[in-house]
Design a protein around this motif. Structure first.
Motif, PDB file in Angstrom:
ATOM      1  N   HIS A 137     -44.103 -94.756 125.979  1.00  0.00           N
ATOM      2  CA  HIS A 137     -44.892 -95.723 126.739  1.00  0.00           C
ATOM      3  C   HIS A 137     -43.927 -96.725 127.359  1.00  0.00           C
ATOM      4  CE1 HIS A 137     -47.528 -99.425 127.195  1.00  0.00           C
ATOM      5  NE2 HIS A 137     -47.964 -98.535 128.053  1.00  0.00           N
ATOM      6  N   VAL A 177     -44.897 -92.387 130.091  1.00  0.00           N
ATOM      7  CA  VAL A 177     -46.258 -92.815 130.403  1.00  0.00           C
ATOM      8  C   VAL A 177     -46.208 -94.259 130.879  1.00  0.00           C
ATOM      9  CG1 VAL A 177     -48.579 -93.155 129.478  1.00  0.00           C
ATOM     10  CG2 VAL A 177     -47.166 -91.246 128.654  1.00  0.00           C
ATOM     11  N   ARG A 231     -45.554 -89.723 133.949  1.00  0.00           N
ATOM     12  CA  ARG A 231     -46.994 -89.503 133.833  1.00  0.00           C
ATOM     13  C   ARG A 231     -47.732 -90.786 134.197  1.00  0.00           C
ATOM     14  NH1 ARG A 231     -46.803 -84.052 133.855  1.00  0.00           N
ATOM     15  NH2 ARG A 231     -45.815 -83.182 131.980  1.00  0.00           N
ATOM     16  N   ASN A 232     -48.111 -90.905 135.437  1.00  0.00           N
ATOM     17  CA  ASN A 232     -48.809 -92.126 135.871  1.00  0.00           C
ATOM     18  C   ASN A 232     -49.735 -91.872 137.063  1.00  0.00           C
ATOM     19  OD1 ASN A 232     -46.832 -91.740 137.843  1.00  0.00           O
ATOM     20  ND2 ASN A 232     -46.442 -93.942 138.088  1.00  0.00           N
ATOM     21  N   ASP A 279     -55.594 -90.772 136.374  1.00  0.00           N
ATOM     22  CA  ASP A 279     -55.682 -90.817 134.920  1.00  0.00           C
ATOM     23  C   ASP A 279     -56.440 -92.063 134.470  1.00  0.00           C
ATOM     24  OD1 ASP A 279     -54.303 -88.491 134.701  1.00  0.00           O
ATOM     25  OD2 ASP A 279     -52.468 -89.366 133.879  1.00  0.00           O
ATOM     26  N   VAL A 319     -54.768 -91.609 129.449  1.00  0.00           N
ATOM     27  CA  VAL A 319     -53.435 -92.148 129.159  1.00  0.00           C
ATOM     28  C   VAL A 319     -53.242 -92.290 127.648  1.00  0.00           C
ATOM     29  CG1 VAL A 319     -51.881 -94.100 129.489  1.00  0.00           C
ATOM     30  CG2 VAL A 319     -53.322 -93.331 131.380  1.00  0.00           C
ATOM     31  N   TYR A 320     -54.237 -92.855 126.966  1.00  0.00           N
ATOM     32  CA  TYR A 320     -54.184 -92.962 125.506  1.00  0.00           C
ATOM     33  C   TYR A 320     -53.969 -91.582 124.881  1.00  0.00           C
ATOM     34  CZ  TYR A 320     -55.437 -97.738 124.047  1.00  0.00           C
ATOM     35  OH  TYR A 320     -55.412 -99.066 123.740  1.00  0.00           O
ATOM     36  N   ARG A 365     -52.626 -88.913 126.053  1.00  0.00           N
ATOM     37  CA  ARG A 365     -51.277 -88.367 126.248  1.00  0.00           C
ATOM     38  C   ARG A 365     -50.371 -88.793 125.090  1.00  0.00           C
ATOM     39  NH1 ARG A 365     -49.825 -85.782 130.655  1.00  0.00           N
ATOM     40  NH2 ARG A 365     -51.048 -85.906 132.581  1.00  0.00           N
ATOM     41  N   CYS A 399     -50.068 -99.594 123.507  1.00  0.00           N
ATOM     42  CA  CYS A 399     -49.689 -98.319 122.893  1.00  0.00           C
ATOM     43  C   CYS A 399     -49.742 -98.324 121.372  1.00  0.00           C
ATOM     44  CB  CYS A 399     -48.287 -97.908 123.347  1.00  0.00           C
ATOM     45  SG  CYS A 399     -46.958 -99.011 122.817  1.00  0.00           S
TER      46      CYS A 399
END
Length: 246
Positions: free
Chosen positions: A84, A135, A178-179, A183, A188-189, A191, A207
């Motif tokens: 994160h 992320v 990854r953004n 999403d 996102v959580y 992932r 996170c």
């Protein structure tokens, strides 16, 4: 009530670990499916609803996560290690010192954290780390970003891409950013939760709980800040603040 309203830094959030882990993992499985996790071995410590004013033990009874009949995104690519990378509002709060730094570390510190995961991985019979995912917040779509994030979007894109290149040079695995603006927060959580080998959470409220709930073999948190209630053990590792550079 006084304890619940005390604010971050004082609430004993460790008592919510079991409850949060169950519901966050259930959400992640509903979104992505099991993805190779052996559901037969997934049981979670639970608490007895009939007990009041009793300290919640970590293993009183179990509750199994139901298998989703059809995950929302069964084909979305996931990473075995997730980082994160909180950036925009961190840059807004630095003010010349590190007191407001709850998201950014020097690149060598990220490498050292990842080495503790990959060294353990290489010691096993087969290396199961397939990719590293960074992320972070979208770089564009300013209407989706808070003002403190949007004003640093260009700088955050530069920093994220620099970190991506640095990690690619450091490790022999693909590194992805990854953004996607598509999403949602649950995606996102999830992932972070579905990372199978490792997850890194610096001092960010975003996170902390998904990292605690992650199935990752190694979950690393930077000491202090909002991670005050996280302690090393059972797959959790608190990284000493004096071993991190900024």
């Amino acid at each position: 009530t006084s304890m619940a309203c005390a604010g971050m830094g004082k609430i004993p959030l460790e008592y919510a670990f079991s409850l949060a882990t169950h519901h966050l993992r259930q959400m992640a499985v509903s979104i992505f499916g099991w993805r190779g996790i052996d559901e037969r071995n997934v049981d979670f410590s639970w608490y007895d609803d009939d007990q009041e004013d009793v300290e919640i033990p970590l293993s009183t009874k179990t509750d199994r996560i139901p298998s989703p009949s059809k995950p929302l995104y069964p084909e979305v690519e996931l990473d075995s290690i997730a980082i994160h990378f909180r950036c925009g509002d961190v840059l807004s709060n630095l003010n010349g010192d590190q007191k407001g730094n709850y998201g950014l570390l020097s690149f060598p510190t990220y490498r050292q954290m990842l080495e503790t995961i990959l060294d353990n991985d290489s010691a096993r019979t087969s290396n199961t780390t397939t990719s590293i995912g960074i992320v972070t917040a979208p770089f564009q779509q300013a209407h989706q970003l808070r003002s403190e994030d949007a004003q640093h979007a260009a700088r955050c894109q530069e920093l994220t891409e620099m970190l991506q290149d640095y990690l690619k040079d450091s490790f022999a695995v693909p590194v992805h950013i990854r953004n996607s603006p598509k999403d949602t927060i649950p995606v996102v959580y999830s992932r972070l939760i579905m990372a199978s080998e490792g997850v890194l959470c610096i001092r960010s409220t975003f996170c902390t709980f998904p990292a605690v709930a992650s199935w990752a073999r190694h979950r690393i948190f930077l000491e202090g800040g909002v991670n005050y209630f996280v302690h090393s053990g059972d797959g959790l590792k608190v990284w000493p603040a004096d071993q991190a550079s900024y």
